[in-house]
Design a protein around this motif. Structure first.
Motif, PDB file in Angstrom:
ATOM      1  N   ARG A  38     -11.653  -3.811 -13.890  1.00 50.95           N
ATOM      2  CA  ARG A  38     -11.837  -2.415 -13.504  1.00 50.95           C
ATOM      3  C   ARG A  38     -10.490  -1.716 -13.373  1.00 50.95           C
ATOM      4  O   ARG A  38     -10.335  -0.568 -13.777  1.00 50.95           O
ATOM      5  N   ALA A  39      -9.500  -2.456 -12.813  1.00 47.67           N
ATOM      6  CA  ALA A  39      -8.180  -1.852 -12.632  1.00 47.67           C
ATOM      7  C   ALA A  39      -7.486  -1.642 -13.973  1.00 47.67           C
ATOM      8  O   ALA A  39      -6.863  -0.595 -14.191  1.00 47.67           O
ATOM      9  N   ILE A  71      -1.014   3.248 -11.096  1.00 43.27           N
ATOM     10  CA  ILE A  71      -0.778   2.012 -10.342  1.00 43.27           C
ATOM     11  C   ILE A  71      -2.114   1.464  -9.861  1.00 43.27           C
ATOM     12  O   ILE A  71      -2.712   1.974  -8.919  1.00 43.27           O
ATOM     13  N   GLY A  72      -2.612   0.437 -10.515  1.00 49.13           N
ATOM     14  CA  GLY A  72      -3.902  -0.132 -10.131  1.00 49.13           C
ATOM     15  C   GLY A  72      -3.761  -1.047  -8.939  1.00 49.13           C
ATOM     16  O   GLY A  72      -2.670  -1.490  -8.594  1.00 49.13           O
ATOM     17  N   MET A  73      -4.898  -1.326  -8.281  1.00 48.23           N
ATOM     18  CA  MET A  73      -4.837  -2.192  -7.110  1.00 48.23           C
ATOM     19  C   MET A  73      -6.021  -3.152  -7.075  1.00 48.23           C
ATOM     20  O   MET A  73      -7.150  -2.784  -7.387  1.00 48.23           O
ATOM     21  N   LYS A 116     -10.403  -8.844  -0.532  1.00 53.95           N
ATOM     22  CA  LYS A 116     -11.796  -9.232  -0.699  1.00 53.95           C
ATOM     23  C   LYS A 116     -12.316  -8.543  -1.953  1.00 53.95           C
ATOM     24  O   LYS A 116     -12.150  -7.336  -2.081  1.00 53.95           O
ATOM     25  N   ASN A 128       1.264   2.599  -3.926  1.00 46.70           N
ATOM     26  CA  ASN A 128       0.312   3.533  -4.556  1.00 46.70           C
ATOM     27  C   ASN A 128      -0.214   4.570  -3.553  1.00 46.70           C
ATOM     28  O   ASN A 128      -1.251   5.173  -3.757  1.00 46.70           O
ATOM     29  N   MET A 149      -1.643   4.311  -0.858  1.00 49.48           N
ATOM     30  CA  MET A 149      -2.930   4.012  -0.247  1.00 49.48           C
ATOM     31  C   MET A 149      -2.869   4.286   1.258  1.00 49.48           C
ATOM     32  O   MET A 149      -3.884   4.567   1.882  1.00 49.48           O
ATOM     33  N   PHE A 167      -7.839  -5.879  -4.403  1.00 54.02           N
ATOM     34  CA  PHE A 167      -7.834  -6.075  -2.949  1.00 54.02           C
ATOM     35  C   PHE A 167      -8.102  -7.522  -2.567  1.00 54.02           C
ATOM     36  O   PHE A 167      -8.529  -8.340  -3.382  1.00 54.02           O
ATOM     37  N   ASN A 174     -14.169  -6.317  -4.221  1.00 52.26           N
ATOM     38  CA  ASN A 174     -14.992  -5.178  -3.808  1.00 52.26           C
ATOM     39  C   ASN A 174     -15.576  -4.419  -4.987  1.00 52.26           C
ATOM     40  O   ASN A 174     -15.323  -3.236  -5.154  1.00 52.26           O
ATOM     41  N   PRO A 175     -16.372  -5.116  -5.825  1.00 45.87           N
ATOM     42  CA  PRO A 175     -17.014  -4.363  -6.906  1.00 45.87           C
ATOM     43  C   PRO A 175     -17.961  -3.318  -6.330  1.00 45.87           C
ATOM     44  O   PRO A 175     -18.471  -3.489  -5.225  1.00 45.87           O
ATOM     45  N   PHE A 176     -18.154  -2.244  -7.073  1.00 49.13           N
ATOM     46  CA  PHE A 176     -19.164  -1.258  -6.663  1.00 49.13           C
ATOM     47  C   PHE A 176     -20.540  -1.902  -6.813  1.00 49.13           C
ATOM     48  O   PHE A 176     -20.745  -2.700  -7.712  1.00 49.13           O
ATOM     49  N   ARG A 198       0.816  -1.214   0.000  1.00 49.46           N
ATOM     50  CA  ARG A 198       0.000   0.000   0.000  1.00 49.46           C
ATOM     51  C   ARG A 198       0.848   1.260   0.000  1.00 49.46           C
ATOM     52  O   ARG A 198       0.320   2.356  -0.212  1.00 49.46           O
TER      53      ARG A 198
END
Ligand code: ADP
Ligand code: MG
Lengths: 254, 424
Positions: free
Chosen positions: A163-164, A89-91, A95, A53, A55, A93, A97-99, A50
């Motif tokens: 998505r990333a 820099i994509g991430m 779990k 990027n 985070m 996770f 976590n789609p919107f 983390r």
């Protein structure tokens, strides 16, 4: 190693309040390769990931010392905008976590906020391209308007990968992306990681040594906030130079 | 074996404990439900009578000698004509034997005084009625209405009864001629307050409540949501924001009458806004509702899982985009629920409004935010504190209307919560 270096960390210390979570991390991550971060739980793998990027900026008590250089630029220098950095820099996770929006909107969100596309046709093309790259398009092409949360766990995680990559980052960070998935979904994602490594620099945190061995070319072993050893994956798992690494991969610590 | 015995023994004890606990719970619920039933049924039994009013059938003769006092038969004449006398004569023609002045006055009190104006309007519209005799159902006065609706009152001793034996005899004569009926009480739904129960309605205070709550909503919702979002998402966590947070929580517990005093001191005495006006009432209730909505906003923002924020931030969304695109829409159902609950609290609130003069006796339905008006709970309070017997039923009916609105609003809140709540 002779590869081009994408990310270089120099003497990185991380503190959560008074507690030191990472101690003098020096690590080089090669371009378009998969680097695995392994180590027992709580050793600071996610914390390091983390940092790449920024985070950790969102955690008030978190403080970072040292330098992380991405493409010759120190990402913690004042000129760097963390929002811009995260577009590069994509991430993914731990779990999925789609919107809670449609599959299409999940993938379209990044391109939309960054103004990457100029027309709806272009957006649709990009969404389909990203879903294909994430190996999900075949399964969802008839239901792009269903909510992302209606997919299975493995599909959700691939949706998050799509998505990333929709904002074409150069680096993808993955924090135990398979820990919530069953073995079949895990195998699919591991295959996908191999495929993605052609175009992206990938850093993956994993608690599974088998996974690290399967997907990565370089492995870094963390223990209690320190980087114990880093090297070619095959070498780390066959002839580790450190006693602690040896102990960990043989299951004596962990 | 020994151990197992011990466990068995203690298990019996634990089971007894559990069933005792269940019984206490059931008893508690039964008591609560029965109290609720008693309250609701007594309100309903009394209030339902207010939805009907009594009408008396009369042959009304529009006597030209009474209506046209001048020779040229002007419209002015009709406006100022003595319709009380026309009604009295109509009653007299039904009871030709009565000639005593005092008795005649008592007789004419059978009909609501509002009918004088109604007859005047009727004649103004149809001038050819002058000189004619037509049959009309006229609204009875409140005391006749009360006696007619509560037959057991006729058994009360004369001196304690609303009407005398003589009047009761007249009423029975009207009844036996089938000249009396109960019909829907339209006045209750279209009029404001009145000194006469049969002419009083809930509409004026309903409109007042609507104007007041509108102001409350317009002021409190945006301010509270903005404050909640700022405190929860954007503000740095330090001593100052902690201090604000503590104070907001305390504000939610401040007795509402204090807000009324504040409104009186600032909105009326310093800012010189109109007394008794919905705009001031709305402002006072907005102050009271703010902490409720702020707390609901913060709670529902907190309930949005951090993973959603991380997803957006990880994609390069700014803090503001993360909040407006994801966090706020997801917490909106919770915010709306909190808002509606805050609004229904405001709807039932009377104490702070007494302070700013919304307790006045207001005969006209308010037409704007600046007109003097009252609100539902205050109207109920006003009716309850009025002596005339007819207001007893109106009070209960007013409570029914207020409760209906509260149930409606809470129903909407439940609906929103169930419909839009996202599951993860
Ligand atoms: N948000 C946080 N606040 C305080 N301490 C944290 C936070 N996140 C992680 N830590 C601490 O930092 C250390 C490293 O955590 P982490 O990087 O999550 O480990 P890993 O991912 O290797 O399991 C742990 O001791 C953990 O308790
Ligand atoms: Mg971790």
């Amino acid at each position: 190693m002779t590869e081009k270096i994408k990310i270089k960390s120099k003497n990185v210390n991380v503190y959560y309040g008074q507690k030191k979570a990472l101690d003098k991390i020096n690590l080089e991550i090669p371009t378009n390769k998969v680097t695995a971060l392994i180590g027992p739980s709580g050793c600071g793998k996610s914390t390091f990931l983390r940092c790449i990027n920024r985070m950790n900026d969102t955690i008030d008590i978190c403080r970072i010392e040292g330098k992380i250089i991405v493409d010759e630029e120190d990402i913690y220098s004042t000129e760097v905008d963390p929002v811009l950095l995260r577009a590069k820099i994509g991430m993914v996770f731990q779990k999925p976590n789609p919107f809670p929006k449609s599959i299409f909107d999940n993938v379209a969100y990044g391109p939309k906020i960054h103004g990457i596309v100029n027309s709806n046709d272009e957006l649709e093309e990009l969404v389909i391209y990203s879903l294909k790259k994430a190996g999900l398009f075949g399964e969802v092409k008839d239901r792009l308007n269903d909510t992302g949360t209606s997919l299975s766990g493995g599909q959700q995680q691939r949706l998050c990968i799509a998505r990333a990559i929709a904002i074409s980052p150069q680096i993808i960070l993955m924090d135990e992306p398979c820990s919530a998935l069953d073995p079949i979904a895990t195998a699919i994602i591991e295959e996908l990681i191999d495929e993605l490594a052609k175009n992206f620099t990938i850093v993956i945190v994993t608690h599974s040594m088998q996974q690290a061995a399967r997907v990565s070319q370089q492995t870094a072993f963390f223990h209690m906030g320190s980087l114990i050893e880093v090297g070619r994956t095959d070498q780390i798992f066959s002839t580790p130079s450190q006693k602690k690494t040896q102990d960990y991969i043989t299951g004596k610590i962990g | 074996m020994n151990n197992l015995k011990k466990i068995e023994y203690s298990l019996k004890k634990r089971k007894r404990q559990e069933s005792r606990f269940k019984i206490y719970g059931l008893l508690g619920i039964a008591t609560a439900v029965s109290f609720l039933c008693i309250i609701l049924s007594s309100i309903f039994m009394e209030g339902k009578k207010a939805f009907l009013s009594t009408y008396i059938k009369l042959e009304v003769y529009f006597d030209p000698d009474i209506i046209y006092t001048s020779n040229d038969q002007k419209e002015e004449d009709i406006k100022f004509a003595n319709f009380q006398k026309i009604i009295k004569n109509s009653l007299n023609s039904f009871f030709p034997e009565i000639s005593d002045k005092g008795e005649l006055r008592k007789l004419s009190n059978f009909i609501s005084s509002s009918e004088e104006e109604n007859l005047m309007k009727l004649v103004l519209k149809n001038k050819q009625l002058v000189g004619q005799k037509i049959t009309l159902w006229l609204l009875a006065s409140s005391k006749i209405d009360v006696i007619n609706k509560n037959p057991d009152m006729e058994l009360i001793a004369e001196e304690d009864r609303l009407i005398s034996d003589l009047e009761l005899n007249w009423l029975n004569e009207i009844r036996s001629a089938n000249n009396i009926k109960s019909n829907f009480n339209k006045n209750f739904f279209v009029k404001a307050d009145s000194t006469e129960p049969e002419q009083a309605g809930i509409w004026g205070s309903l409109v007042g409540s609507f104007f007041t709550l509108f102001v409350t909503l317009i002021l409190s919702f945006p301010i509270a949501v903005a404050a909640g979002v700022f405190l929860e998402e954007l503000a740095p966590k330090n001593k100052f924001t902690d201090f604000i947070e503590v104070n907001i929580n305390n504000l939610a517990a401040v007795p509402s009458i204090i807000f009324g005093l504040l409104g009186l001191a600032i909105f009326l005495n310093v800012m010189h806004l109109p007394r008794s006006a919905p705009i001031v009432g709305g402002m006072v209730l907005a102050l009271m509702t703010l902490p409720t909505i702020i707390i609901a906003t913060r709670a529902s923002l907190k309930a949005v899982p951090p993973s959603i924020r991380e997803a957006a931030i990880g994609l390069g969304a700014t803090k503001f985009q993360t909040v407006t695109h994801h966090v706020l829409p997801l917490s909106l159902p919770g915010i709306l629920t909190g808002t509606i609950i805050g609004m229904s609290q405001a709807l039932g609130e009377s104490a702070p409004l007494l302070m700013i003069g919304m307790v006045a006796f207001i005969v006209d339905v308010p037409g704007s935010f600046l007109d003097s008006s009252t609100v539902l709970p205050v109207q109920i309070y006003l009716w309850k504190s009025t002596a005339a017997r007819g207001f007893v039923e109106l009070t209960a009916a007013g409570v029914m209307v207020l409760l209906s609105f509260l149930i409606l609003m809470n129903g909407i809140a439940v609906f929103i919560r169930q419909k839009f709540e996202k599951k993860w």
